[in-house]
Scaffold this active site. Structure first.
Site, PDB file in Angstrom:
ATOM      1  N   ASP A  79       0.812  -1.215   0.000  1.00  0.00           N
ATOM      2  CA  ASP A  79       0.000   0.000   0.000  1.00  0.00           C
ATOM      3  C   ASP A  79       0.845   1.264   0.000  1.00  0.00           C
ATOM      4  O   ASP A  79       2.008   1.274   0.367  1.00  0.00           O
ATOM      5  CB  ASP A  79      -0.968   0.009   1.184  1.00  0.00           C
ATOM      6  CG  ASP A  79      -0.270  -0.177   2.527  1.00  0.00           C
ATOM      7  OD1 ASP A  79       0.731  -0.921   2.586  1.00  0.00           O
ATOM      8  OD2 ASP A  79      -0.719   0.414   3.528  1.00  0.00           O
ATOM      9  N   GLU A 137      -0.511  -2.001   5.313  1.00  0.00           N
ATOM     10  CA  GLU A 137       0.410  -1.852   6.450  1.00  0.00           C
ATOM     11  C   GLU A 137       0.248  -0.496   7.126  1.00  0.00           C
ATOM     12  O   GLU A 137       0.479  -0.360   8.323  1.00  0.00           O
ATOM     13  CB  GLU A 137       1.861  -2.025   5.972  1.00  0.00           C
ATOM     14  CG  GLU A 137       2.886  -2.152   7.090  1.00  0.00           C
ATOM     15  CD  GLU A 137       3.267  -0.837   7.737  1.00  0.00           C
ATOM     16  OE1 GLU A 137       3.487  -0.819   8.967  1.00  0.00           O
ATOM     17  OE2 GLU A 137       3.349   0.193   7.030  1.00  0.00           O
ATOM     18  N   ARG A 178      18.680  -5.481  14.040  1.00  0.00           N
ATOM     19  CA  ARG A 178      18.842  -5.477  15.497  1.00  0.00           C
ATOM     20  C   ARG A 178      18.107  -6.675  16.078  1.00  0.00           C
ATOM     21  O   ARG A 178      16.914  -6.876  15.799  1.00  0.00           O
ATOM     22  CB  ARG A 178      18.278  -4.191  16.105  1.00  0.00           C
ATOM     23  CG  ARG A 178      18.459  -4.110  17.628  1.00  0.00           C
ATOM     24  CD  ARG A 178      17.796  -2.881  18.220  1.00  0.00           C
ATOM     25  NE  ARG A 178      18.056  -2.803  19.651  1.00  0.00           N
ATOM     26  CZ  ARG A 178      19.111  -2.223  20.193  1.00  0.00           C
ATOM     27  NH1 ARG A 178      20.017  -1.655  19.423  1.00  0.00           N
ATOM     28  NH2 ARG A 178      19.269  -2.202  21.505  1.00  0.00           N
ATOM     29  N   HIS A 364       7.848   8.756   4.339  1.00  0.00           N
ATOM     30  CA  HIS A 364       6.656   9.524   4.702  1.00  0.00           C
ATOM     31  C   HIS A 364       6.822  11.009   4.393  1.00  0.00           C
ATOM     32  O   HIS A 364       6.188  11.856   5.031  1.00  0.00           O
ATOM     33  CB  HIS A 364       6.269   9.312   6.179  1.00  0.00           C
ATOM     34  CG  HIS A 364       5.728   7.961   6.463  1.00  0.00           C
ATOM     35  ND1 HIS A 364       4.564   7.734   7.187  1.00  0.00           N
ATOM     36  CD2 HIS A 364       6.167   6.723   6.126  1.00  0.00           C
ATOM     37  CE1 HIS A 364       4.332   6.441   7.276  1.00  0.00           C
ATOM     38  NE2 HIS A 364       5.298   5.804   6.637  1.00  0.00           N
TER      39      HIS A 364
END
Length: 394
Positions: A79, A137, A178, A364
């Site tokens: 998406d 998501e 990580r 974003h």
């Protein structure tokens, strides 16, 4: 084997670039990825696979190697975001106000590339690769949760799942990971503070919800600074405040939206209780009413230590030890976390910045883009990690 896989991945480079540019130019919002899902399914059929639909716009397919081996799942999200793209590139979004600003076009492209590499080598490994292309998501309840409810991690059940995400802080050719707790839970907060509006010059006749809201916004920070264990990362942020008054008008109510994030599920639940008590109690003490809605979002994302250690070792073989970076914990959220709650998981970051510093814009944002040299690296690495994990899990 690494050399031949890298060469094959590089050969796919132009095709991967074309796929990514098509996806980037035709973004679709969460749970509306119909054309994207159809495009992915067509690509999988061209590889001789049999894609199936889950959660309306999710796509799942199996690459079956030699019998007797384990099942390893690979996941990409499809998406886009409600952002107006500002990049002036040939593959700029053709859907105004919708953009692949989080790299999901890259994730989908790399998984298609990895699928191609693995499908061509299906006679060279034992086991099955489960390909998961999921919707939604970026929007609660998260496409991962819907896919899991519809059985994506069953029949066959994977022994582990791997996910890859763009990371513009690292150059193409590097990855970051990580072990253990990596990303935060995320909850959405919606507050409505009701008072009694009126003329701004006569506050004694009103019950000012703006003042109450201000006290709540400031006091709520004590939940993080004084209630939370200082060793436990937590974030409480309010990003939207609406008070429809004027210079001389006190409104009847104030509307607030925010987010709470942490890396501990027990503290998450406790913090919700503290927040509700504080908001409702403080408003009541000032004569107002506070209605608080907490929409519980994605859980914490856990990278299984054993799987992550193997992924690190395999990535160092493929990329070189100097190109595998240890990441800090990050209080952003990812619905891949749902998979990590069900199956051993590793979620790692793929460098996408150019060596000269271009393509450094954050995800974003309306100027996010990538160095497409990362595409064959991401596809080849995912295929290599899968081959190594299939062998390790035998």
């Amino acid at each position: 084997m690494i050399a031949s896989l890298k060469a094959a991945a590089e050969t796919l480079g132009p095709e991967l670039s074309a796929v990514r540019r098509h996806l980037h130019a035709h973004p679709e919002l969460s749970y509306k990825e119909h054309a994207t899902a159809a495009f992915v399914a067509d690509k999988l059929r061209a590889m001789g696979l049999k894609p199936q639909t889950l959660a309306d716009t999710g796509v799942v397919a199996l690459i079956e190697g030699q019998p007797g081996g384990p099942v390893v799942a690979l996941r990409a999200d499809m998406d886009a975001l409600p952002i107006m793209e500002l990049n002036e590139v040939p593959y700029k979004s053709t859907s105004p106000g919708v953009m692949h600003a989080c790299g999901h076009d890259v994730h989908t492209t790399c998984l298609l590339g990895a699928a191609r590499l693995l499908a061509e080598r299906r006679h060279e490994f034992k086991g099955t690769v489960k390909l998961i292309f999921q919707p939604g998501e970026e929007l609660l309840p998260g496409g991962a949760s819907l896919m899991i409810k519809e059985g994506v991690l069953e029949n066959p059940a994977p022994v582990e799942i791997l996910g890859q995400h763009v990371f513009p802080r690292l150059p193409a050719g590097q990855i970051g990971l990580r072990p253990g707790r990596y990303m935060a839970s995320t909850d959405e907060l919606y507050l409505r503070i009701k008072g009694q509006g009126g003329h701004g010059a006569m506050p004694e006749l009103n019950l000012d919800p703006v003042v109450v809201a201000a006290h709540i916004i400031v006091a709520a920070q004590q939940i993080v600074s004084r209630r939370a264990n200082p060793k436990m990362p937590s974030v409480l942020s309010f990003g939207k405040v609406i008070a429809q008054g004027a210079t001389n008008i006190i409104p009847d109510e104030v509307y607030i939206e925010g987010t709470f994030r942490t890396l501990d599920e027990a503290w998450r639940t406790e913090a919700h209780r503290h927040l509700r008590q504080l908001c409702e109690g403080l408003a009541a003490s000032m004569g107002a009413v506070c209605e608080l809605e907490i929409r519980r979002g994605y859980p914490c994302l856990d990278n299984n230590p054993a799987v992550t250690a193997r992924v690190r070792a395999a990535a160092e073989q493929y990329l070189g030890p100097e190109n595998v970076i240890e990441l800090d914990q990050w209080l952003a959220a990812e619905d891949f976390a749902y998979y990590s709650q069900v199956a051993p998981a590793c979620f790692y970051r793929l460098g996408t910045r150019a060596p000269d510093g271009r393509f450094a814009a954050s995800v974003h944002t309306p100027t996010f883009d990538i160095d497409e040299a990362a595409l064959p690296i991401g596809a080849g690495l995912m295929a290599w990690l899968t081959l190594q994990e299939l062998q390790a899990a035998e």
